[in-house]
Write a protein that holds these residues in place. Structure first.
Motif, PDB file in Angstrom:
ATOM      1  N   ASN A  84     -25.521  25.219 -14.140  1.00 28.15           N
ATOM      2  CA  ASN A  84     -25.129  25.948 -15.347  1.00 28.15           C
ATOM      3  C   ASN A  84     -26.382  26.562 -15.950  1.00 28.15           C
ATOM      4  OD1 ASN A  84     -22.320  25.710 -15.645  1.00 28.15           O
ATOM      5  ND2 ASN A  84     -22.482  23.693 -16.612  1.00 28.15           N
ATOM      6  N   ARG A 117     -38.255  22.335 -18.632  1.00 33.22           N
ATOM      7  CA  ARG A 117     -36.963  22.144 -19.284  1.00 33.22           C
ATOM      8  C   ARG A 117     -36.877  20.737 -19.827  1.00 33.22           C
ATOM      9  NH1 ARG A 117     -32.357  21.146 -15.508  1.00 33.22           N
ATOM     10  NH2 ARG A 117     -31.061  21.191 -17.354  1.00 33.22           N
ATOM     11  N   TYR A 143     -26.351  30.072 -18.064  1.00 33.64           N
ATOM     12  CA  TYR A 143     -25.572  31.256 -18.410  1.00 33.64           C
ATOM     13  C   TYR A 143     -26.408  32.528 -18.513  1.00 33.64           C
ATOM     14  CZ  TYR A 143     -21.179  28.713 -19.235  1.00 33.64           C
ATOM     15  OH  TYR A 143     -20.018  28.000 -19.094  1.00 33.64           O
ATOM     16  N   GLU A 144     -27.719  32.411 -18.711  1.00 31.96           N
ATOM     17  CA  GLU A 144     -28.573  33.599 -18.733  1.00 31.96           C
ATOM     18  C   GLU A 144     -28.519  34.326 -17.392  1.00 31.96           C
ATOM     19  OE1 GLU A 144     -29.207  30.710 -20.068  1.00 31.96           O
ATOM     20  OE2 GLU A 144     -30.559  30.832 -21.788  1.00 31.96           O
ATOM     21  N   ASN A 150     -32.841  25.753 -12.065  1.00 29.01           N
ATOM     22  CA  ASN A 150     -32.768  24.463 -12.759  1.00 29.01           C
ATOM     23  C   ASN A 150     -33.634  24.435 -14.022  1.00 29.01           C
ATOM     24  OD1 ASN A 150     -32.371  23.633  -9.583  1.00 29.01           O
ATOM     25  ND2 ASN A 150     -31.011  22.510 -10.960  1.00 29.01           N
ATOM     26  N   THR A 161     -34.978  28.779 -25.404  1.00 26.56           N
ATOM     27  CA  THR A 161     -35.140  29.291 -24.037  1.00 26.56           C
ATOM     28  C   THR A 161     -35.683  30.710 -24.081  1.00 26.56           C
ATOM     29  OG1 THR A 161     -33.351  27.944 -23.117  1.00 26.56           O
ATOM     30  CG2 THR A 161     -33.851  29.975 -21.939  1.00 26.56           C
ATOM     31  N   SER A 187     -29.817  19.623 -22.480  1.00 21.19           N
ATOM     32  CA  SER A 187     -31.040  19.688 -21.666  1.00 21.19           C
ATOM     33  C   SER A 187     -31.397  21.142 -21.384  1.00 21.19           C
ATOM     34  CB  SER A 187     -30.852  18.891 -20.368  1.00 21.19           C
ATOM     35  OG  SER A 187     -30.743  17.506 -20.664  1.00 21.19           O
ATOM     36  N   LYS A 237     -33.085  24.756 -20.776  1.00 21.18           N
ATOM     37  CA  LYS A 237     -33.948  25.208 -19.675  1.00 21.18           C
ATOM     38  C   LYS A 237     -35.007  26.214 -20.118  1.00 21.18           C
ATOM     39  CE  LYS A 237     -30.460  24.447 -16.127  1.00 21.18           C
ATOM     40  NZ  LYS A 237     -29.589  25.045 -15.088  1.00 21.18           N
ATOM     41  N   TYR A 280     -30.686  31.001 -25.957  1.00 21.96           N
ATOM     42  CA  TYR A 280     -30.114  29.651 -25.917  1.00 21.96           C
ATOM     43  C   TYR A 280     -31.047  28.728 -26.708  1.00 21.96           C
ATOM     44  CZ  TYR A 280     -27.627  25.742 -23.557  1.00 21.96           C
ATOM     45  OH  TYR A 280     -26.865  24.648 -23.246  1.00 21.96           O
TER      46      TYR A 280
HETATM   47  N1  LIG Z   1     -31.059  28.003 -21.322  1.00 18.62           N
HETATM   48  C1  LIG Z   1     -30.038  27.309 -20.851  1.00 18.62           C
HETATM   49  N2  LIG Z   1     -30.153  25.962 -20.705  1.00 18.62           N
HETATM   50  C2  LIG Z   1     -29.107  25.257 -20.208  1.00 18.62           C
HETATM   51  C3  LIG Z   1     -27.886  25.893 -19.875  1.00 18.62           C
HETATM   52  C4  LIG Z   1     -27.801  27.309 -20.043  1.00 18.62           C
HETATM   53  O1  LIG Z   1     -26.780  27.944 -19.782  1.00 18.62           O
HETATM   54  N3  LIG Z   1     -28.902  27.972 -20.515  1.00 18.62           N
HETATM   55  N4  LIG Z   1     -26.819  25.150 -19.414  1.00 18.62           N
HETATM   56  C5  LIG Z   1     -26.803  23.736 -19.802  1.00 18.62           C
HETATM   57  C6  LIG Z   1     -25.756  22.972 -19.134  1.00 18.62           C
HETATM   58  S1  LIG Z   1     -24.187  23.206 -19.673  1.00 18.62           S
HETATM   59  C7  LIG Z   1     -26.017  22.046 -18.163  1.00 18.62           C
HETATM   60  S2  LIG Z   1     -24.798  21.061 -17.530  1.00 18.62           S
HETATM   61  C8  LIG Z   1     -27.379  21.916 -17.617  1.00 18.62           C
HETATM   62  C9  LIG Z   1     -27.307  22.147 -16.118  1.00 18.62           C
HETATM   63  O2  LIG Z   1     -28.543  21.860 -15.531  1.00 18.62           O
HETATM   64  P1  LIG Z   1     -28.680  22.040 -13.954  1.00 18.62           P
HETATM   65  O3  LIG Z   1     -28.088  23.361 -13.627  1.00 18.62           O
HETATM   66  O4  LIG Z   1     -30.139  21.945 -13.670  1.00 18.62           O
HETATM   67  O5  LIG Z   1     -27.879  20.907 -13.318  1.00 18.62           O
HETATM   68  O6  LIG Z   1     -28.301  22.858 -18.168  1.00 18.62           O
HETATM   69  C10 LIG Z   1     -28.161  23.064 -19.554  1.00 18.62           C
HETATM   70  N5  LIG Z   1     -29.246  23.907 -20.030  1.00 18.62           N
END
Ligand SMILES: Nc1nc2c(c(=O)[nH]1)N[C@H]1C(S)=C(S)[C@@H](COP(=O)(O)O)O[C@H]1N2
Ligand SMILES: [Mo]
Length: 302
Positions: free
Chosen positions: A63, A208, A65-66, A203, A155, A219, A221, A174
């Motif tokens: 996940n 992150r 979304y960016e 990831n 982010t 969490s 990123k 985000y």
């Molecule tokens: N900037 C940012 N961080 C984010 C996200 C995102 O869309 N954008 N998705 C989040 C969600 S919903 C989840 S479940 C985890 C997924 O981390 P992974 O893809 O490394 O498993 O990142 C999180 N951090």
């Protein structure tokens, strides 16, 4: 507005004593460019039963979304992200605010391997061998001022390299936040790697947050800014839909999402591991973190 679409562990596994081991002891498990290093005795013992997901699973089912809302979009699109050089602005209620080069930060911390359960609010889960350092160490570097009660994270927002941000799926950039005591908890890490290799862009490279007892969206990123605040900061999913996503978002099998149960989860992976498994309170880290929430109504402050 964004809309979400819609996984053997014993009690002993939920007690990672290694999280509290002395840093020197953990050096046995440090990875420092040597690939997945052999873990020391106590580390190995306490992580037995936590069979990590494969590199392919962790890096292809994401996940971010960016880079698009599909689970395979980040792996397809995030390669274009420039992660070097990378700077992190640390500001707000800190003694030494400023813009830090990531290399400068990494020179001052000790990287460790942490094998954590990872539970998405969408009710899937993995076990991930992160490389990282404690956020508490970074906060100490910056010097937290009296009066700071929360930590806000942001982010990168770079539309040229982030095709998903060209659409108003979320209110970019985000953002996420933690209470200061959560941020300082020894389980809370800043991850820079996976399986002893640099973190893949999808990831959240190069830096992150990983808060293993909270739903995955906490969490955040590819962090470019960390701000110490007095008031509860803006948190993207919480503000997007506060009825469905609380600021705390602690993993809790007894508090369902309005649209689905949180009592169980699908463990991502092939074979026997793909069966549903019960979700654990605080994602299995109850012994470590429950005291942070003493006296709080976890159904109200979800
Ligand atoms: N900037 C940012 N961080 C984010 C996200 C995102 O869309 N954008 N998705 C989040 C969600 S919903 C989840 S479940 C985890 C997924 O981390 P992974 O893809 O490394 O498993 O990142 C999180 N951090
Ligand atoms: Mo998630």
């Amino acid at each position: 507005m964004a809309h979400r679409w819609t996984n053997d562990l014993t009690r002993a596994d939920a007690t990672p004593e290694w999280a509290f081991l002395n840093r020197r002891q953990l050096m046995a498990g440090a990875v420092a460019g040597a690939g997945l290093a052999a873990l020391g005795g106590p580390v190995r013992a306490a992580t037995e039963g936590l069979e990590p997901n494969s590199w392919d699973e962790i890096t292809n089912y994401c996940n971010y979304y960016e880079f698009g809302t599909g689970k395979t979009d980040p792996a397809a699109n995030a390669g274009a992200l420039t992660t070097d050089p990378w700077q992190v602005r640390i500001d707000g209620l800190v003694e030494r605010s400023g813009t830090y080069d990531l290399t400068q930060i990494l020179d001052q911390v000790t990287l460790e391997e942490r094998i954590y359960r990872f539970r998405c609010v969408e009710a899937w889960s993995m076990v991930i061998p992160w490389t990282g350092f404690e956020l508490a160490d970074l906060l100490e570097m910056a010097g937290v001022q009296e009066g700071a009660r929360y930590v806000a994270f942001e982010t990168l927002y770079r539309p040229e390299e982030m095709p998903g941000t060209r659409y108003p799926v979320l209110d970019w950039p985000y953002r996420e936040g933690l209470r200061l005591d959560e941020a300082r908890h020894p389980l809370t890490i800043m991850a820079t790697g996976l399986y002893g290799k640099p973190l893949p862009n999808q990831n959240g490279a190069p830096l992150r947050l990983v808060v293993p007892w909270k739903y995955g969206f906490k969490s955040i990123k590819s962090i470019v800014r960390i701000t110490l605040t007095e008031d509860e900061p803006y948190a993207t999913w919480n503000r997007t839909n506060p009825r469905e996503y609380g600021f705390y978002s602690n993993v809790n099998p007894e508090v369902d999402h309005p649209r689905w149960s949180q009592a169980s989860e699908r463990r991502v992976g092939g074979g026997l591991l793909s069966r549903r498994q019960p979700t654990l309170m605080f994602n299995g880290y109850e012994n470590e973190v429950a005291s942070l929430y003493e006296g709080m109504d976890l159904a109200k402050l979800f």
